[in-house]
Design a protein around this motif. Structure first.
Motif, PDB file in Angstrom:
ATOM      1  N   ALA A  29     -17.055  55.821  18.573  1.00 11.73           N
ATOM      2  CA  ALA A  29     -16.505  55.367  17.296  1.00 11.73           C
ATOM      3  C   ALA A  29     -16.449  53.837  17.248  1.00 11.73           C
ATOM      4  CB  ALA A  29     -15.124  55.972  17.071  1.00 11.73           C
ATOM      5  N   ALA A  30     -16.054  53.219  18.343  1.00  8.46           N
ATOM      6  CA  ALA A  30     -16.002  51.760  18.395  1.00  8.46           C
ATOM      7  C   ALA A  30     -17.396  51.160  18.213  1.00  8.46           C
ATOM      8  CB  ALA A  30     -15.387  51.302  19.717  1.00  8.46           C
ATOM      9  N   THR A  31     -18.379  51.737  18.886  1.00  6.56           N
ATOM     10  CA  THR A  31     -19.757  51.263  18.740  1.00  6.56           C
ATOM     11  C   THR A  31     -20.212  51.385  17.293  1.00  6.56           C
ATOM     12  OG1 THR A  31     -20.297  51.824  21.021  1.00  6.56           O
ATOM     13  CG2 THR A  31     -22.147  51.651  19.477  1.00  6.56           C
ATOM     14  N   ARG A  32     -19.912  52.502  16.676  1.00  8.84           N
ATOM     15  CA  ARG A  32     -20.267  52.739  15.269  1.00  8.84           C
ATOM     16  C   ARG A  32     -19.654  51.680  14.356  1.00  8.84           C
ATOM     17  NH1 ARG A  32     -18.711  58.462  12.414  1.00  8.84           N
ATOM     18  NH2 ARG A  32     -18.252  57.636  10.369  1.00  8.84           N
ATOM     19  N   LEU A  33     -18.443  51.238  14.692  1.00  9.79           N
ATOM     20  CA  LEU A  33     -17.726  50.259  13.874  1.00  9.79           C
ATOM     21  C   LEU A  33     -18.006  48.811  14.296  1.00  9.79           C
ATOM     22  CD1 LEU A  33     -14.327  52.163  13.812  1.00  9.79           C
ATOM     23  CD2 LEU A  33     -15.851  51.819  11.841  1.00  9.79           C
ATOM     24  N   PHE A  34     -18.806  48.631  15.357  1.00  8.06           N
ATOM     25  CA  PHE A  34     -19.129  47.303  15.879  1.00  8.06           C
ATOM     26  C   PHE A  34     -17.887  46.557  16.371  1.00  8.06           C
ATOM     27  CE2 PHE A  34     -22.361  48.334  12.685  1.00  8.06           C
ATOM     28  CZ  PHE A  34     -23.488  48.342  13.492  1.00  8.06           C
ATOM     29  N   ILE A  35     -16.980  47.300  17.022  1.00  6.13           N
ATOM     30  CA  ILE A  35     -15.798  46.705  17.623  1.00  6.13           C
ATOM     31  C   ILE A  35     -15.662  47.250  19.044  1.00  6.13           C
ATOM     32  CG2 ILE A  35     -14.608  46.350  15.431  1.00  6.13           C
ATOM     33  CD1 ILE A  35     -12.876  48.803  16.062  1.00  6.13           C
ATOM     34  N   THR A  36     -14.726  46.708  19.789  1.00  2.00           N
ATOM     35  CA  THR A  36     -14.498  47.202  21.145  1.00  2.00           C
ATOM     36  C   THR A  36     -13.588  48.428  21.106  1.00  2.00           C
ATOM     37  OG1 THR A  36     -12.538  45.847  21.495  1.00  2.00           O
ATOM     38  CG2 THR A  36     -14.698  44.863  22.089  1.00  2.00           C
ATOM     39  N   GLN A  37     -13.634  49.194  22.188  1.00  2.00           N
ATOM     40  CA  GLN A  37     -12.776  50.377  22.284  1.00  2.00           C
ATOM     41  C   GLN A  37     -11.297  49.993  22.236  1.00  2.00           C
ATOM     42  OE1 GLN A  37     -10.851  51.330  25.238  1.00  2.00           O
ATOM     43  NE2 GLN A  37      -9.994  52.989  24.016  1.00  2.00           N
ATOM     44  N   PRO A  38     -10.860  48.945  22.955  1.00  3.43           N
ATOM     45  CA  PRO A  38      -9.443  48.575  22.855  1.00  3.43           C
ATOM     46  C   PRO A  38      -9.031  48.174  21.431  1.00  3.43           C
ATOM     47  CG  PRO A  38     -10.399  47.607  24.818  1.00  3.43           C
ATOM     48  CD  PRO A  38     -11.542  48.173  24.018  1.00  3.43           C
ATOM     49  N   ALA A  39      -9.929  47.514  20.707  1.00  3.87           N
ATOM     50  CA  ALA A  39      -9.627  47.132  19.328  1.00  3.87           C
ATOM     51  C   ALA A  39      -9.465  48.371  18.451  1.00  3.87           C
ATOM     52  CB  ALA A  39     -10.713  46.216  18.769  1.00  3.87           C
ATOM     53  N   LEU A  40     -10.329  49.353  18.648  1.00  7.17           N
ATOM     54  CA  LEU A  40     -10.216  50.605  17.893  1.00  7.17           C
ATOM     55  C   LEU A  40      -8.918  51.314  18.240  1.00  7.17           C
ATOM     56  CD1 LEU A  40     -11.231  52.857  16.054  1.00  7.17           C
ATOM     57  CD2 LEU A  40     -12.507  53.755  18.020  1.00  7.17           C
ATOM     58  N   SER A  41      -8.622  51.398  19.511  1.00  5.98           N
ATOM     59  CA  SER A  41      -7.397  52.054  19.957  1.00  5.98           C
ATOM     60  C   SER A  41      -6.168  51.395  19.327  1.00  5.98           C
ATOM     61  CB  SER A  41      -7.308  52.001  21.483  1.00  5.98           C
ATOM     62  OG  SER A  41      -6.190  52.707  21.936  1.00  5.98           O
ATOM     63  N   LEU A  42      -6.167  50.074  19.250  1.00  7.80           N
ATOM     64  CA  LEU A  42      -5.057  49.353  18.636  1.00  7.80           C
ATOM     65  C   LEU A  42      -4.931  49.684  17.152  1.00  7.80           C
ATOM     66  CD1 LEU A  42      -2.797  47.228  18.840  1.00  7.80           C
ATOM     67  CD2 LEU A  42      -4.541  45.505  18.335  1.00  7.80           C
ATOM     68  N   GLN A  43      -6.050  49.733  16.440  1.00  3.88           N
ATOM     69  CA  GLN A  43      -6.013  50.054  15.013  1.00  3.88           C
ATOM     70  C   GLN A  43      -5.456  51.459  14.774  1.00  3.88           C
ATOM     71  OE1 GLN A  43      -6.549  47.856  12.461  1.00  3.88           O
ATOM     72  NE2 GLN A  43      -6.652  46.455  14.200  1.00  3.88           N
ATOM     73  N   ILE A  44      -5.889  52.405  15.588  1.00  6.63           N
ATOM     74  CA  ILE A  44      -5.402  53.783  15.454  1.00  6.63           C
ATOM     75  C   ILE A  44      -3.910  53.833  15.759  1.00  6.63           C
ATOM     76  CG2 ILE A  44      -5.572  56.138  16.352  1.00  6.63           C
ATOM     77  CD1 ILE A  44      -7.956  55.287  14.581  1.00  6.63           C
ATOM     78  N   LYS A  45      -3.488  53.164  16.815  1.00  9.66           N
ATOM     79  CA  LYS A  45      -2.067  53.144  17.182  1.00  9.66           C
ATOM     80  C   LYS A  45      -1.232  52.506  16.072  1.00  9.66           C
ATOM     81  CE  LYS A  45      -0.140  54.555  20.120  1.00  9.66           C
ATOM     82  NZ  LYS A  45       0.564  55.870  20.091  1.00  9.66           N
ATOM     83  N   GLN A  46      -1.710  51.418  15.488  1.00  4.80           N
ATOM     84  CA  GLN A  46      -0.978  50.767  14.397  1.00  4.80           C
ATOM     85  C   GLN A  46      -0.874  51.695  13.180  1.00  4.80           C
ATOM     86  OE1 GLN A  46       0.725  47.878  14.377  1.00  4.80           O
ATOM     87  NE2 GLN A  46       0.268  47.781  16.552  1.00  4.80           N
ATOM     88  N   LEU A  47      -1.948  52.423  12.876  1.00  8.21           N
ATOM     89  CA  LEU A  47      -1.911  53.377  11.772  1.00  8.21           C
ATOM     90  C   LEU A  47      -0.898  54.477  12.066  1.00  8.21           C
ATOM     91  CD1 LEU A  47      -3.003  54.411   9.075  1.00  8.21           C
ATOM     92  CD2 LEU A  47      -4.871  55.507  10.340  1.00  8.21           C
ATOM     93  N   GLU A  48      -0.927  54.991  13.295  1.00  5.73           N
ATOM     94  CA  GLU A  48       0.022  56.039  13.679  1.00  5.73           C
ATOM     95  C   GLU A  48       1.465  55.544  13.595  1.00  5.73           C
ATOM     96  OE1 GLU A  48      -2.584  58.713  16.801  1.00  5.73           O
ATOM     97  OE2 GLU A  48      -1.652  56.873  17.544  1.00  5.73           O
ATOM     98  N   LEU A  49       1.717  54.331  14.045  1.00  8.46           N
ATOM     99  CA  LEU A  49       3.065  53.766  13.966  1.00  8.46           C
ATOM    100  C   LEU A  49       3.511  53.623  12.511  1.00  8.46           C
ATOM    101  CD1 LEU A  49       2.895  51.065  16.783  1.00  8.46           C
ATOM    102  CD2 LEU A  49       4.245  53.181  16.790  1.00  8.46           C
ATOM    103  N   SER A  50       2.605  53.231  11.647  1.00  9.85           N
ATOM    104  CA  SER A  50       2.927  53.083  10.229  1.00  9.85           C
ATOM    105  C   SER A  50       3.252  54.427   9.592  1.00  9.85           C
ATOM    106  CB  SER A  50       1.759  52.434   9.475  1.00  9.85           C
ATOM    107  OG  SER A  50       1.545  51.135   9.957  1.00  9.85           O
ATOM    108  N   LEU A  51       2.531  55.457   9.995  1.00 11.44           N
ATOM    109  CA  LEU A  51       2.742  56.788   9.424  1.00 11.44           C
ATOM    110  C   LEU A  51       3.928  57.506  10.059  1.00 11.44           C
ATOM    111  CD1 LEU A  51      -0.967  57.988   9.228  1.00 11.44           C
ATOM    112  CD2 LEU A  51       0.485  57.197   7.342  1.00 11.44           C
ATOM    113  N   GLY A  52       4.215  57.174  11.292  1.00  8.38           N
ATOM    114  CA  GLY A  52       5.339  57.801  11.972  1.00  8.38           C
ATOM    115  C   GLY A  52       4.982  59.024  12.793  1.00  8.38           C
ATOM    116  N   TYR A  53       3.702  59.257  13.017  1.00  8.46           N
ATOM    117  CA  TYR A  53       3.273  60.371  13.866  1.00  8.46           C
ATOM    118  C   TYR A  53       1.862  60.137  14.366  1.00  8.46           C
ATOM    119  CZ  TYR A  53       1.776  61.770   9.168  1.00  8.46           C
ATOM    120  OH  TYR A  53       1.270  61.770   7.904  1.00  8.46           O
ATOM    121  N   GLU A  54       1.508  60.873  15.431  1.00 10.24           N
ATOM    122  CA  GLU A  54       0.178  60.738  16.031  1.00 10.24           C
ATOM    123  C   GLU A  54      -0.879  61.463  15.201  1.00 10.24           C
ATOM    124  OE1 GLU A  54       0.364  61.967  20.121  1.00 10.24           O
ATOM    125  OE2 GLU A  54       1.341  60.097  20.702  1.00 10.24           O
ATOM    126  N   LEU A  55      -2.042  60.860  15.134  1.00 10.95           N
ATOM    127  CA  LEU A  55      -3.186  61.450  14.442  1.00 10.95           C
ATOM    128  C   LEU A  55      -4.168  62.074  15.415  1.00 10.95           C
ATOM    129  CD1 LEU A  55      -3.800  58.563  11.904  1.00 10.95           C
ATOM    130  CD2 LEU A  55      -2.771  60.803  11.426  1.00 10.95           C
TER     131      LEU A  55
END
Length: 98
Positions: A29-55
């Protein structure tokens, strides 16, 4: 149900979520988005924190949680609507195509 922090929900994070949901692999997924895996992981974690649950369940194999599966179609709809908005604006000459 906890309150959603809308400032943490944005199109980029939804794109990250959709890519991860479709690939079910952080690296691909990170390769598809042209970002690093840690950057993708951070974006997902931030989205989950905003929503209040894990995706996603982060294990040897990535899977969507029940909430992730439930929200995926809505993420697709929001991204499609945003794309339609941009297309309409470009057609009206209000935005420059990137």
């Amino acid at each position: 149900m906890s309150a959603v922090n809308m400032s943490g929900v944005n199109l980029w994070r939804l794109e990250c979520f959709v890519a991860l949901a479709e690939e079910l692999h952080f690296g691909r997924a990170a390769t598809r988005l042209f970002i690093t895996q840690p950057a993708l992981s951070l974006q997902i974690k931030q989205l989950e924190l905003s929503l209040g649950y894990e995706l996603v369940c982060r294990a040897r194999q990535v899977t969507l949680t029940d909430e992730g599966r439930r929200l995926l179609p809505y993420a697709h709809q929001v991204l499609a609507a945003a794309e339609s908005f941009v297309s309409a604006a470009v057609a009206r000459g209000r935005l420059q195509a990137a």
